[in-house]
Design a protein around this motif. Structure first.
Motif, mmCIF file in Angstrom:
data_model
loop_
_atom_site.group_PDB
_atom_site.id
_atom_site.type_symbol
_atom_site.label_atom_id
_atom_site.label_comp_id
_atom_site.label_asym_id
_atom_site.label_seq_id
_atom_site.Cartn_x
_atom_site.Cartn_y
_atom_site.Cartn_z
ATOM 1 N N GLY A 1 77.393 -5.774 50.535
ATOM 2 C CA GLY A 1 77.703 -7.196 50.419
ATOM 3 C C GLY A 1 79.181 -7.461 50.168
ATOM 4 N N VAL B 1 71.982 -11.635 46.656
ATOM 5 C CA VAL B 1 71.724 -10.886 47.887
ATOM 6 C C VAL B 1 71.137 -9.508 47.575
ATOM 7 C CG1 VAL B 1 72.749 -9.859 49.941
ATOM 8 C CG2 VAL B 1 73.482 -12.118 49.185
ATOM 9 N N VAL C 1 69.207 -5.401 57.151
ATOM 10 C CA VAL C 1 68.952 -6.706 56.537
ATOM 11 C C VAL C 1 70.141 -7.160 55.705
ATOM 12 C CG1 VAL C 1 67.494 -7.950 54.886
ATOM 13 C CG2 VAL C 1 66.455 -6.411 56.538
ATOM 14 N N VAL D 1 67.358 -8.766 48.873
ATOM 15 C CA VAL D 1 67.148 -7.785 49.941
ATOM 16 C C VAL D 1 66.292 -6.633 49.432
ATOM 17 C CG1 VAL D 1 68.288 -6.102 51.432
ATOM 18 C CG2 VAL D 1 69.229 -8.391 51.189
ATOM 19 N N VAL E 1 76.013 -15.439 53.758
ATOM 20 C CA VAL E 1 76.518 -15.917 52.465
ATOM 21 C C VAL E 1 78.031 -16.102 52.507
ATOM 22 C CG1 VAL E 1 76.814 -15.280 50.043
ATOM 23 C CG2 VAL E 1 74.605 -14.920 51.159
ATOM 24 N N PHE F 1 72.593 -10.903 55.844
ATOM 25 C CA PHE F 1 72.634 -11.685 54.617
ATOM 26 C C PHE F 1 74.066 -11.843 54.138
ATOM 27 C CE2 PHE F 1 68.103 -11.564 54.080
ATOM 28 C CZ PHE F 1 67.828 -12.540 53.142
ATOM 29 N N THR F 2 74.822 -10.759 54.193
ATOM 30 C CA THR F 2 76.212 -10.786 53.756
ATOM 31 C C THR F 2 77.030 -11.767 54.590
ATOM 32 O OG1 THR F 2 76.115 -8.503 53.003
ATOM 33 C CG2 THR F 2 78.282 -9.394 53.496
#
Length: 254
Positions: free
Chosen positions: A158, A91, A54, A95, A62, A58-59
């Motif tokens: 991230g 983030v 996940v 997460v 963004v 997300f990283t």
């Protein structure tokens, strides 16, 4: 109207009563060290892979979005600052919310729910064993501990993922990226993110333990309790995230 609200209000009361009992009994964690370690490993095992899978999308999302914006305003060298700020303040905790509530809490609820319908909890009480001290405290402590570790893992992924994506795919200068990491993200933001993660883990653990201990019926009801755990945990955690973010911004900018 009052009768309609009886069940929800009773549930809220039972949840807060269990929460107070858990907080008052938290010293029992020192006598339940083995259970705490076992539950920490159990939650980490079901959460680790999901966290990585996940955190990476997300990283990328963004970093990609922020880098496009920074390029448009001629500030591509600040991509490191943006990636660090996004990973640490948003983030990471978000997460952690998704994984702790979606994987760890559901596993806890299913375990305790199965014990409840088999009347193991009643048997423990008959034997004079407090289920709060024996079962709830180590699970809530383990959920909190693992959430702190997961938040650190997500923040690391991230920043590293943002570096690789920005430098290799979007042509950002690597030196400028690294130099900007600590530009607007410091110890205060990291501490706030860890506080969020710890509270998220504790709240998710409490919700899971409540739904597991108070399930009534058979296997089907355990499945319903697991589904309700996800929904209620998400609702509570997003509200807490909003409140803590607002408070943290005021404190850090004071």
């Amino acid at each position: 109207m009052i009768k309609v609200l009886d069940a929800p209000l009773k549930g809220v009361g039972e949840f807060f009563a269990m929460t107070l009992d858990t907080m008052a009994s938290f010293g029992a964690i020192f006598r339940q060290g083995r259970e705490f370690v076992d539950q920490s490993w159990f939650i980490a095992r079901v959460s680790m892979l999901a966290t990585v899978l996940v955190a990476i999308p997300f990283t990328v999302l963004v970093s990609f979005t922020l880098n496009i914006l920074l390029r448009e305003i001629g500030a591509a060298d600040l991509s490191g600052a943006a990636a660090a700020l996004g990973a640490v303040t948003q983030v990471g905790p978000m997460v952690t919310v998704l994984i702790v509530a979606g994987a760890g809490a559901t596993a806890i609820c299913a375990d305790l729910g199965a014990r409840t319908i088999r009347e193991e909890i009643d048997a423990m009480e008959v034997l004079g064993i407090d289920p709060i001290k024996r079962l709830v405290v180590p699970r809530v402590a383990a959920s909190t501990f693992v959430a702190l570790l997961l938040n650190g893992l997500v923040c690391t992924i991230g920043i590293l993922g943002g570096f690789l994506f920005s430098v290799l795919l979007q042509g950002v200068n690597p030196g400028a990226f690294v130099d900007g990491i600590t530009l607007i993200t410091g110890l205060g933001e990291l501490v706030l993110a860890e506080i969020k993660a710890g509270l998220f883990g504790m709240l998710a653990g409490l919700v899971a333990c409540y739904k597991g201990l108070y399930v009534r019926g058979g296997p089907k009801d355990v499945g319903n309790a697991v589904n309700e755990t996800v929904v209620f945990a998400f609702m509570a955690l997003f509200v807490v995230n909003t409140i803590l973010t607002a408070i943290g911004v005021q404190i850090l900018n004071a």
